[in-house]
Design a protein around this motif. Structure first.
Motif, PDB file in Angstrom:
ATOM      1  N   VAL A  45       0.846  -1.192   0.000  1.00 15.55           N
ATOM      2  CA  VAL A  45       0.000   0.000   0.000  1.00 15.55           C
ATOM      3  C   VAL A  45       0.882   1.243   0.000  1.00 15.55           C
ATOM      4  N   VAL A  46       0.272   2.370  -0.327  1.00 16.41           N
ATOM      5  CA  VAL A  46       0.933   3.664  -0.205  1.00 16.41           C
ATOM      6  C   VAL A  46       0.114   4.475   0.789  1.00 16.41           C
ATOM      7  N   LYS A  47       0.743   4.927   1.845  1.00 13.89           N
ATOM      8  CA  LYS A  47       0.007   5.484   2.975  1.00 13.89           C
ATOM      9  C   LYS A  47      -0.359   6.952   2.835  1.00 13.89           C
ATOM     10  N   LYS A  48       0.310   7.657   1.942  1.00 12.18           N
ATOM     11  CA  LYS A  48       0.031   9.084   1.776  1.00 12.18           C
ATOM     12  C   LYS A  48      -0.216   9.392   0.304  1.00 12.18           C
ATOM     13  N   PRO A  49      -1.066  10.384   0.006  1.00 12.82           N
ATOM     14  CA  PRO A  49      -1.245  10.784  -1.385  1.00 12.82           C
ATOM     15  C   PRO A  49       0.034  11.407  -1.945  1.00 12.82           C
ATOM     16  N   TRP A  50       0.169  11.375  -3.252  1.00  5.90           N
ATOM     17  CA  TRP A  50       1.308  11.985  -3.928  1.00  5.90           C
ATOM     18  C   TRP A  50       0.779  12.703  -5.175  1.00  5.90           C
ATOM     19  N   PRO A  51       1.492  13.665  -5.715  1.00  6.17           N
ATOM     20  CA  PRO A  51       0.917  14.549  -6.737  1.00  6.17           C
ATOM     21  C   PRO A  51       0.449  13.889  -8.021  1.00  6.17           C
ATOM     22  N   SER A  52       1.094  12.815  -8.478  1.00 11.04           N
ATOM     23  CA  SER A  52       0.746  12.255  -9.794  1.00 11.04           C
ATOM     24  C   SER A  52      -0.288  11.142  -9.733  1.00 11.04           C
ATOM     25  N   MET A  53      -0.932  10.954  -8.605  1.00 10.83           N
ATOM     26  CA  MET A  53      -1.902   9.875  -8.466  1.00 10.83           C
ATOM     27  C   MET A  53      -3.152  10.143  -9.314  1.00 10.83           C
ATOM     28  N   ILE A  54      -3.855   9.094  -9.673  1.00 15.79           N
ATOM     29  CA  ILE A  54      -5.128   9.190 -10.395  1.00 15.79           C
ATOM     30  C   ILE A  54      -6.043  10.191  -9.697  1.00 15.79           C
ATOM     31  N   ARG A  55      -6.749  11.002 -10.502  1.00 15.10           N
ATOM     32  CA  ARG A  55      -7.686  11.956  -9.909  1.00 15.10           C
ATOM     33  C   ARG A  55      -9.101  11.404  -9.830  1.00 15.10           C
ATOM     34  N   THR A  56      -9.510  10.704 -10.870  1.00 14.46           N
ATOM     35  CA  THR A  56     -10.849  10.114 -10.879  1.00 14.46           C
ATOM     36  C   THR A  56     -10.925   9.107 -12.018  1.00 14.46           C
ATOM     37  N   ILE A  57     -12.015   8.382 -12.074  1.00 14.91           N
ATOM     38  CA  ILE A  57     -12.350   7.572 -13.242  1.00 14.91           C
ATOM     39  C   ILE A  57     -13.332   8.397 -14.060  1.00 14.91           C
ATOM     40  N   TRP A  58     -12.975   8.702 -15.275  1.00 14.29           N
ATOM     41  CA  TRP A  58     -13.745   9.649 -16.092  1.00 14.29           C
ATOM     42  C   TRP A  58     -15.210   9.236 -16.204  1.00 14.29           C
ATOM     43  N   GLY A  59     -16.084  10.119 -15.771  1.00 15.01           N
ATOM     44  CA  GLY A  59     -17.515   9.888 -15.890  1.00 15.01           C
ATOM     45  C   GLY A  59     -18.092   8.876 -14.936  1.00 15.01           C
ATOM     46  N   ASP A  60     -17.254   8.271 -14.091  1.00 17.50           N
ATOM     47  CA  ASP A  60     -17.744   7.213 -13.204  1.00 17.50           C
ATOM     48  C   ASP A  60     -16.890   7.182 -11.937  1.00 17.50           C
ATOM     49  N   PRO A  61     -16.934   8.214 -11.116  1.00 19.96           N
ATOM     50  CA  PRO A  61     -16.029   8.290  -9.970  1.00 19.96           C
ATOM     51  C   PRO A  61     -16.364   7.366  -8.814  1.00 19.96           C
ATOM     52  N   GLU A  62     -17.586   6.839  -8.774  1.00 22.49           N
ATOM     53  CA  GLU A  62     -18.012   6.098  -7.589  1.00 22.49           C
ATOM     54  C   GLU A  62     -17.155   4.869  -7.274  1.00 22.49           C
ATOM     55  N   PRO A  63     -16.723   4.067  -8.283  1.00 21.05           N
ATOM     56  CA  PRO A  63     -15.869   2.931  -7.916  1.00 21.05           C
ATOM     57  C   PRO A  63     -14.625   3.345  -7.148  1.00 21.05           C
ATOM     58  N   LEU A  64     -14.085   4.515  -7.470  1.00 19.27           N
ATOM     59  CA  LEU A  64     -12.912   4.998  -6.758  1.00 19.27           C
ATOM     60  C   LEU A  64     -13.271   5.383  -5.331  1.00 19.27           C
ATOM     61  N   ARG A  65     -14.456   5.945  -5.154  1.00 15.24           N
ATOM     62  CA  ARG A  65     -14.908   6.340  -3.814  1.00 15.24           C
ATOM     63  C   ARG A  65     -15.225   5.131  -2.942  1.00 15.24           C
ATOM     64  N   LYS A  66     -15.842   4.135  -3.548  1.00 18.78           N
ATOM     65  CA  LYS A  66     -16.370   3.014  -2.761  1.00 18.78           C
ATOM     66  C   LYS A  66     -15.374   1.888  -2.537  1.00 18.78           C
ATOM     67  N   ALA A  67     -14.446   1.719  -3.489  1.00 20.06           N
ATOM     68  CA  ALA A  67     -13.560   0.566  -3.407  1.00 20.06           C
ATOM     69  C   ALA A  67     -12.666   0.646  -2.179  1.00 20.06           C
TER      70      ALA A  67
END
Length: 570
Positions: free
Chosen positions: A479-501
């Protein structure tokens, strides 16, 4: 994922260790393990201060940022959000008026061996011309443009031109089908397609425009108003009146001066879709500033790039590696790079080695699949063995895209690197934007088949299924414990899987994981928002963990390049 607590055994053991060559350490940006450890301590002590300083030092800002990290809507982190800049300006305009402007930006070798060199100043003019052509067609800031191109200078120009006017590009690999192309056009809501009539691969002329026509004929692509066709070959292709024009036609009369459109740091630079092998393709969306910052920093750190280098990443622009280490990283770093249209086995399997000798390549970055296929070819035919070519210009080798087995690593080290070139075996993914775990050529002792240690600022750890750190020598979940600048911002048009997973469920941690690549047996199990699947495999084998404690010692257990990871946010 499963919340069972059955142990994951660490079974991969590799005892061969190669210290970084003295010559590499002496002149490297990060020289020796103490320098690496100092950067890690700096990042650990003040993460936001660490990234803010790098952003100020590495990027040209039109409007400086005042806020470093916005965590108010986890996991949709924002970096440098109130700042403004332009990616193309940072890649091209920053070099104008400096000695770099007359340096070769791209040395292009076509499938048939013809070589064309383009300086930074010439590339800037080409990008400006095409950016003006896009604007003349009505393409504007915020629009999406699909690029379906061969590996040519024009492909890089198309990406940079979109960035220059604030349009979001979505590159589709030129080997994908009409259906795959249609799905991506639909999902992105693209207003234009940039393609070529044909591409040349292995001496064969392969259609691209015909596939675009087929994709649009499948329906549901009504947002497309323009198709621009680069005439790569002299063979005619179908052109639809009122929609299709050649690149030469749209460039006619366009100025080579196009001021860059400044955008917010979080403006979507590009969308890159997953393969869709597990369902509907998911569009990984990256920002402008954070992504570009990490592309620049990893060029400097991982490849220790210098003004005298000739860099060659063999990846196609249709993949994340071709984005970060062809279209953006080398240009923002002011590096000369080789762009190759063809395949490594045409006209014979010595093509890579011959090109390294011909162009005096100093940093070579390719995939283990290519290395393994060329090992077989060299064993079968001595004439294509790397030993037949002068590879003395090389100083750093790289591996990307999949795990490299130790014996392939050793062959690469001996026969390509002459036992003198450090190998940076890079672990990262589409979702991470750039390298995460990799050796540093002037600092990290090398272990065959191991990606070794995380880069400074990347808070990687091995944890159990409840999110607890694992002791050295124990298997677990990366795992990566802290955010970093180049990380994915969202899934285009479908952000919920990123929120819920979630990959770890505990009272003190929530997670979102990066892409799952089910390519090798492992003990990891987690949900992938990009693939919308849960991947699990036998617990009979596992990857050895990276030990999170510092300082480094020879007794450390090394992390082989894992195929899957998660991102832990607390």
């Amino acid at each position: 994922m499963s919340t069972s607590s059955s142990a994951i055994e660490s079974v991969l053991v590799e005892k061969r260790v190669f210290p970084p060559p003295a010559a590499a350490s002496a002149s490297a940006r990060i020289s020796g393990m103490p320098a690496y450890e100092a950067l890690c301590r700096e990042a650990d002590a003040d993460s936001q201060g660490f990234w803010a300083q790098r952003a100020r030092d590495n990027l040209i800002w039109h409007k400086p940022f005042t806020q470093v990290l916005d965590e108010s809507n986890k996991p949709f982190y924002k970096w440098f959000a109130d700042g403004q800049l332009n990616a193309s300006y940072n890649c091209l305009d920053r070099h104008l008026g400096t000695p770099t402007e007359n340096r070769n930006a791209i040395i292009f070798e076509s499938d048939d061996g013809k070589v064309t060199a383009v300086t930074f100043k010439q590339l800037h003019a080409k990008v400006c011309q095409f950016a003006n052509a896009l604007k003349a067609m009505g393409v504007a800031k915020g629009d999406r443009v699909v690029i379906y191109m061969p590996m040519t200078v024009e492909g890089v120009v198309a990406m940079q031109a979109c960035a220059r006017i604030g349009a979001t590009h979505s590159v589709v690999f030129g080997g994908f089908s009409a259906k795959s192309l249609q799905e991506r056009i639909q999902d992105a809501g693209a207003v234009a397609v940039i393609t070529a009539n044909y591409q040349m691969r292995g001496g064969k002329e392969l259609p691209l425009k015909a596939i675009v026509d087929e994709a649009l004929d499948l329906g549901g692509c009504d947002t497309i108003k323009n198709v621009v066709v680069y005439e790569r070959t002299a063979t005619a292709c179908n052109m639809v009146a009122g929609r299709d024009r050649t690149m030469a036609q749209v460039l006619q009369g366009q100025s080579s001066d196009c001021p860059a459109e400044m955008v917010g740091a979080e403006h979507p630079l590009f969308i890159l879709y997953t393969s869709g092998s597990t369902g509907k393709p998911k569009g990984v969306q990256h920002s402008t500033a954070g992504y570009l910052l990490w592309a620049k920093m990893t060029m400097d750190w991982t490849f220790d790039i210098r003004p005298t280098d000739v860099f060659w990443c063999t990846a196609d622009i249709g993949w994340i590696t071709g984005h970060s280490y062809v279209a953006y990283g080398p240009l923002v770093a002011g590096a000369t790079q080789v762009v190759f249209e063809g395949v490594p086995t045409y006209p014979d399997a010595g093509r890579f080695w011959q090109m390294i000798a011909r162009h005096k390549v100093t940093v070579f970055y390719t995939a283990p699949t290519a290395i393994r296929s060329l090992i077989k070819a060299a064993e079968a035919d001595e004439k294509v063995h790397p030993g037949r070519s002068d590879l003395s210009s090389l100083r750093i080798l790289g591996s990307v895209g999949e795990p490299i087995n130790p014996e392939a690593w050793m062959w690469y080290h001996k026969h390509v690197g002459g036992e003198r070139c450090p190998i940076v075996d890079t672990f990262w993914q589409t979702e991470t934007g750039g390298h995460m775990i990799t050796p540093l050529p002037g600092a990290t002792p090398l272990v065959p088949g191991s990606c070794t240690l995380p880069l400074p600022g990347i808070a990687a750890a091995i944890v159990d299924e409840q999110g607890n750190d694992m002791p050295n020598g124990s298997g677990g979940i990366l795992v990566v414990k802290k955010p970093w600048p180049s990380m994915i911002r969202t899934i285009w048009g479908d952000p919920e899987p990123l929120r819920k997973a979630t990959s770890l469920k505990s009272s003190r941690a929530t997670t979102w994981p990066a892409t799952a690549r089910c390519a090798a047996p492992t003990a990891l199990t987690f949900v992938s928002p990009a693939a919308s699947t849960t991947c699990s495999t036998s617990r009979a084998t596992a990857w050895a963990p990276w030990r999170s404690s510092r300082p480094w010692s020879q007794k450390q257990t090394w992390l082989p390049r894992p195929p899957w990871s998660g991102v832990l946010t607390t």
